[in-house]
Design a protein around this motif. Structure first.
Motif, PDB file in Angstrom:
ATOM      1  N   GLU A   1       0.848  -1.177   0.000  1.00  0.00           N
ATOM      2  CA  GLU A   1       0.000   0.000   0.000  1.00  0.00           C
ATOM      3  C   GLU A   1       0.884   1.227   0.000  1.00  0.00           C
ATOM      4  OE1 GLU A   1      -3.025   0.022   2.962  1.00  0.00           O
ATOM      5  OE2 GLU A   1      -3.471  -2.087   2.663  1.00  0.00           O
ATOM      6  N   VAL A   2       0.583   2.148  -0.900  1.00  0.00           N
ATOM      7  CA  VAL A   2       1.355   3.365  -1.002  1.00  0.00           C
ATOM      8  C   VAL A   2       0.845   4.355   0.040  1.00  0.00           C
ATOM      9  CG1 VAL A   2       2.020   5.231  -2.567  1.00  0.00           C
ATOM     10  CG2 VAL A   2       1.723   2.917  -3.445  1.00  0.00           C
ATOM     11  N   CYS A   3       1.716   5.206   0.490  1.00  0.00           N
ATOM     12  CA  CYS A   3       1.387   6.207   1.498  1.00  0.00           C
ATOM     13  C   CYS A   3       0.238   7.096   1.025  1.00  0.00           C
ATOM     14  CB  CYS A   3       2.637   7.044   1.748  1.00  0.00           C
ATOM     15  SG  CYS A   3       2.491   8.193   3.088  1.00  0.00           S
ATOM     16  N   GLU A   4      -0.638   7.450   1.969  1.00  0.00           N
ATOM     17  CA  GLU A   4      -1.775   8.324   1.662  1.00  0.00           C
ATOM     18  C   GLU A   4      -1.286   9.670   1.128  1.00  0.00           C
ATOM     19  OE1 GLU A   4      -5.076   7.588   2.016  1.00  0.00           O
ATOM     20  OE2 GLU A   4      -4.562   5.543   2.634  1.00  0.00           O
ATOM     21  N   ALA A   5      -1.945  10.194   0.118  1.00  0.00           N
ATOM     22  CA  ALA A   5      -1.550  11.473  -0.481  1.00  0.00           C
ATOM     23  C   ALA A   5      -1.647  12.620   0.525  1.00  0.00           C
ATOM     24  CB  ALA A   5      -2.417  11.766  -1.702  1.00  0.00           C
ATOM     25  N   ASP A   6      -2.595  12.534   1.453  1.00  0.00           N
ATOM     26  CA  ASP A   6      -2.782  13.616   2.420  1.00  0.00           C
ATOM     27  C   ASP A   6      -2.148  13.299   3.781  1.00  0.00           C
ATOM     28  OD1 ASP A   6      -4.520  11.609   3.139  1.00  0.00           O
ATOM     29  OD2 ASP A   6      -6.218  12.937   3.527  1.00  0.00           O
ATOM     30  N   ALA A   7      -1.194  12.376   3.798  1.00  0.00           N
ATOM     31  CA  ALA A   7      -0.532  11.998   5.046  1.00  0.00           C
ATOM     32  C   ALA A   7       0.248  13.177   5.623  1.00  0.00           C
ATOM     33  CB  ALA A   7       0.410  10.816   4.804  1.00  0.00           C
ATOM     34  N   GLU A   8       0.368  13.175   6.950  1.00  0.00           N
ATOM     35  CA  GLU A   8       1.122  14.215   7.650  1.00  0.00           C
ATOM     36  C   GLU A   8       2.577  14.217   7.190  1.00  0.00           C
ATOM     37  OE1 GLU A   8       2.326  15.339  12.251  1.00  0.00           O
ATOM     38  OE2 GLU A   8       0.794  13.822  11.884  1.00  0.00           O
ATOM     39  N   ILE A   9       3.169  15.397   7.123  1.00  0.00           N
ATOM     40  CA  ILE A   9       4.573  15.544   6.737  1.00  0.00           C
ATOM     41  C   ILE A   9       5.441  15.472   7.997  1.00  0.00           C
ATOM     42  CG2 ILE A   9       6.288  17.076   5.669  1.00  0.00           C
ATOM     43  CD1 ILE A   9       4.212  15.926   3.703  1.00  0.00           C
ATOM     44  N   ALA A  10       6.492  14.663   7.925  1.00  0.00           N
ATOM     45  CA  ALA A  10       7.412  14.499   9.060  1.00  0.00           C
ATOM     46  C   ALA A  10       8.300  15.733   9.197  1.00  0.00           C
ATOM     47  CB  ALA A  10       8.276  13.263   8.857  1.00  0.00           C
ATOM     48  N   ASN A  11       8.562  16.109  10.423  1.00  0.00           N
ATOM     49  CA  ASN A  11       9.447  17.227  10.718  1.00  0.00           C
ATOM     50  C   ASN A  11      10.863  16.685  10.888  1.00  0.00           C
ATOM     51  OD1 ASN A  11      10.873  19.352  11.777  1.00  0.00           O
ATOM     52  ND2 ASN A  11       9.347  19.909  13.304  1.00  0.00           N
ATOM     53  N   LEU A  12      11.723  16.989   9.926  1.00  0.00           N
ATOM     54  CA  LEU A  12      13.114  16.539   9.989  1.00  0.00           C
ATOM     55  C   LEU A  12      14.068  17.705  10.257  1.00  0.00           C
ATOM     56  CD1 LEU A  12      13.334  13.974   7.035  1.00  0.00           C
ATOM     57  CD2 LEU A  12      12.748  13.564   9.415  1.00  0.00           C
ATOM     58  N   SER A  13      13.580  18.747  10.898  1.00  0.00           N
ATOM     59  CA  SER A  13      14.388  19.955  11.109  1.00  0.00           C
ATOM     60  C   SER A  13      15.279  19.882  12.350  1.00  0.00           C
ATOM     61  CB  SER A  13      13.475  21.177  11.210  1.00  0.00           C
ATOM     62  OG  SER A  13      12.657  21.100  12.363  1.00  0.00           O
TER      63      SER A  13
END
Length: 189
Positions: A31-43
Motif C-alpha cells: 500500500e502506497v502512502c496516503e496522499a494527504d498523510a502528515e509531513i514528518a518534521n526533519l528539522s
C-alpha cells in the motif's frame, strides 16, 4: 517475585502487540502512502552515541524508519533485530533506520555519559549497525512526533517526507517491511 512481574508485563505487552498488529496470512499487498498523510518534521539535529551531530534533514529523499525506543523496553528489544535485517536488506535502495533512544527520559539523576555508555553497550550487544540518536533530553523532538505515548513508537517516512506508517507498541518485521517496500516503490505524488 520480580521475575514473575517481568514475565507478566512481557506477556501483556506481547498480547497487546498481537491485538494491535494481527499477523495476516498470505502475501501482503503493498500500500502506497496516503496522499494527504502528515509531513514528518526533519528539522532537528541530534547527537549520536559517538557524540557526532546528525541532522535528520540529511536523510530527506530516503525512506526512513524513525524508531523511538529504550534499552529497558522489552518490545523495543524484540523489534531491533528485525530493524537491523531491514536496514541491511534495503539500505542500498535508499532506506535508513534512525533509532532515537529515550533512555534517561525518566532518570533525571543519570548523567548523559552514563546513558551513552549504556547505549553503546546495548548497541554492541545487539550489533546495531544503524545510527542511534540521543532523544531523551530533546522534548522538542518528542513533541514533534506525538509525543510518544508508549515505546516503541515507530514511524515509516516516505521519500517525500509523508508519514506512511506509525506504530506504538510491538509490530512485526513483516508489517514494517510491507510499508518500507511500498514507500521505496512510491516515487511520491
Amino acid at each position: 517475585m520480580k521475575l514473575w512481574v517481568g514475565v507478566f508485563v512481557l506477556m501483556a505487552l506481547m498480547a497487546v502487540g498481537a491485538i494491535a498488529e494481527p499477523v495476516e496470512s498470505g502475501a501482503q499487498e503493498l500500500e502506497v502512502c496516503e496522499a494527504d498523510a502528515e509531513i514528518a518534521n526533519l528539522s532537528f539535529t541530534l547527537k549520536d552515541i559517538n557524540g557526532e551531530d546528525l541532522a535528520l534533514s540529511d536523510y530527506a529523499g530516503k525512506v526512513i524508519l524513525l524508531d523511538f525506543w529504550a534499552t529497558w523496553c522489552v518490545p523495543c528489544r524484540i523489534e531491533i533485530p528485525g530493524f537491523i535485517e531491514l536496514f541491511d536488506t534495503y539500505e542500498s535502495e535508499g532506506f535508513i533506520v534512525l533509532g532515537v533512544s529515550v533512555d534517561g527520559l525518566d532518570e533525571p539523576d543519570v548523567s548523559l555519559d552514563e546513558t551513552v555508555t549504556r547505549l553503546q553497550a546495548f548497541a554492541e550487544e545487539l550489533q546495531m549497525d544503524y545510527p542511534i540518536l540521543l532523544g531523551a533530553r530533546r522534548q522538542d523532538v518528542l513533541d514533534a512526533y506525538g509525543p510518544p505515548y508508549g515505546f516503541p513508537t515507530t514511524f515509516v517516512i516516505g521519500r517525500d517526507l509523508r508519514i506512511c506508517g506509525q506504530h506504538t507498541g510491538f509490530a512485526t518485521k513483516e508489517t514494517f517491511e510491507a510499508e518500507i517496500r511500498a514507500a521505496l516503490a512510491d516515487s511520491g505524488r
